[in-house]
Design a protein around this motif. Structure first.
Motif, PDB file in Angstrom:
ATOM      1  N   THR A  62       0.830  -1.348   0.060  1.00  0.00           N
ATOM      2  CA  THR A  62      -0.054   0.028   0.033  1.00  0.00           C
ATOM      3  C   THR A  62       1.051   1.145   0.201  1.00  0.00           C
ATOM      4  OG1 THR A  62      -1.744  -1.081   1.053  1.00  0.00           O
ATOM      5  CG2 THR A  62      -1.734   1.049   1.117  1.00  0.00           C
ATOM      6  N   PRO A  64       1.953   5.075   0.502  1.00  0.00           N
ATOM      7  CA  PRO A  64       1.536   5.898   1.611  1.00  0.00           C
ATOM      8  C   PRO A  64       0.487   7.000   0.937  1.00  0.00           C
ATOM      9  CG  PRO A  64       3.874   6.663   0.440  1.00  0.00           C
ATOM     10  CD  PRO A  64       3.516   5.157   0.138  1.00  0.00           C
ATOM     11  N   ALA A  67      -2.713   5.227   2.202  1.00  0.00           N
ATOM     12  CA  ALA A  67      -2.633   4.856   3.560  1.00  0.00           C
ATOM     13  C   ALA A  67      -4.171   4.944   4.123  1.00  0.00           C
ATOM     14  CB  ALA A  67      -1.890   5.411   4.323  1.00  0.00           C
ATOM     15  N   ALA A  71      -6.773   1.932   5.447  1.00  0.00           N
ATOM     16  CA  ALA A  71      -6.443   1.969   6.775  1.00  0.00           C
ATOM     17  C   ALA A  71      -6.801   0.830   7.555  1.00  0.00           C
ATOM     18  CB  ALA A  71      -6.893   3.095   7.440  1.00  0.00           C
ATOM     19  N   ALA A  93       5.802   1.053   0.173  1.00  0.00           N
ATOM     20  CA  ALA A  93       5.442   1.560   1.649  1.00  0.00           C
ATOM     21  C   ALA A  93       6.265   2.765   2.034  1.00  0.00           C
ATOM     22  CB  ALA A  93       5.397   0.706   2.596  1.00  0.00           C
ATOM     23  N   SER A 102      -2.539  11.209   2.392  1.00  0.00           N
ATOM     24  CA  SER A 102      -3.224  10.737   3.753  1.00  0.00           C
ATOM     25  C   SER A 102      -2.600  11.282   4.742  1.00  0.00           C
ATOM     26  CB  SER A 102      -2.824   9.085   3.595  1.00  0.00           C
ATOM     27  OG  SER A 102      -3.500   8.202   2.480  1.00  0.00           O
ATOM     28  N   GLN A 107       0.056   7.137   7.311  1.00  0.00           N
ATOM     29  CA  GLN A 107       1.135   6.471   6.564  1.00  0.00           C
ATOM     30  C   GLN A 107       2.176   5.737   7.338  1.00  0.00           C
ATOM     31  OE1 GLN A 107       2.920   9.593   3.812  1.00  0.00           O
ATOM     32  NE2 GLN A 107       1.250  11.002   4.308  1.00  0.00           N
ATOM     33  N   GLY A 110       1.203   2.399   8.190  1.00  0.00           N
ATOM     34  CA  GLY A 110       1.072   1.309   7.161  1.00  0.00           C
ATOM     35  C   GLY A 110       2.832   1.292   6.805  1.00  0.00           C
TER      36      GLY A 110
END
Length: 265
Positions: A62, A64, A67, A71, A93, A102, A107, A110
């Protein structure tokens, strides 16, 4: 042989001519391509492309930017995706404080979750960082202290300090078409200073096309231009850069079948 260690073949930019794009890459000597997942909820799309071509592999992750949208993604989502043999990395990531698409806390959460996925699977983590150098380095140092993992700073355009920190932590550094831009003298100096066994090249296609393709959609075949500029910056031949970056790729992306000529590198 060259490798495009980071592209986005699932993006709509390629939908109408993906077979031709892959064929052009092969004709240019690109032996492997890794198409990068930016939404774990859309993982099936990148996996389908990786399964379609023998020389294309993929990641699970995923971005950022996404994110907040993802979530609710769980560690198990990444671990389950990584069970497929065509999945050779986790991510991308990281942290992007330029756009802040996000919230920063999401971020970071994640990022840490995908670090754990890389740690558990043994797959390298693909890291995106933009205008978040101190925070990225801090998270990397904290997480490395909890247990090692392999990683790559992709599409590197940050400072010499972050590059040095990454190498100190055992990371690889990948250069995209940004390296070829006229105003990238500082980046070329950084590229020239790094250990040869830490370097990779990529396109980040469809973005960041290098000259003479600037202004057009990027594609994996154009990684040749980035490799040429990297060779020039380091004062070595194109053939040496092609060999070294390919060796580095197969050392890092261990799940990708290694050609005989690189098997003992």
């Amino acid at each position: 042989m060259l490798v495009d260690s980071h592209c986005h073949l699932d993006f709509p930019d390629f939908a109408e001519e993906l077979d031709h794009v892959v064929d052009r890459a092969r004709a240019a000597g690109i032996g492997r391509m890794v198409t990068i997942n930016t939404r774990i909820r859309r993982f099936d799309g990148v996996l389908a492309i990786a399964e379609r071509y023998d020389d294309v592999f993929c990641s699970a992750g995923t971005h950022p930017h996404n994110a907040a949208e993802e979530a609710d993604a769980t560690l198990d989502d990444y671990l389950k995706a990584a069970e497929h043999p065509k999945v050779v990395a986790i991510g991308e990531a990281g942290l992007d404080f330029h756009y802040d698409n996000s919230p920063r806390d999401l971020q970071a959460a994640g990022f840490r979750m995908q670090i754990e996925a890389a740690r558990r699977t043994g797959l390298p983590l693909v890291i995106h960082t933009r205008e978040a150098e101190a925070e990225t380095e801090s998270i990397l140092r904290e997480e490395m202290a909890r247990g090692g993992f392999d990683a790559i700073l992709h599409c590197f355009s940050s400072s010499a300090g972050l590059a040095r920190a990454g190498v100190e932590l055992g990371l690889y550094v990948s250069f995209s078409g940004i390296l070829t831009f006229p105003r990238s003298d500082e980046l070329r100096t950084i590229a020239a200073s790094l250990p040869a066994d830490r370097l990779l090249v990529e396109t980040d296609a469809p973005y960041l096309a290098p000259p003479p393709h600037r202004g057009r959609r990027n594609e994996p075949s154009y990684v040749v231009e980035t490799a040429r500029v990297l060779a020039g910056a380091r004062g070595v031949t194109f053939e040496e850069i092609a060999r070294q970056t390919s060796e580095n790729f197969f050392r890092l992306f261990r799940r990708v079948p290694t050609p005989v000529e690189y098997a003992t590198a």
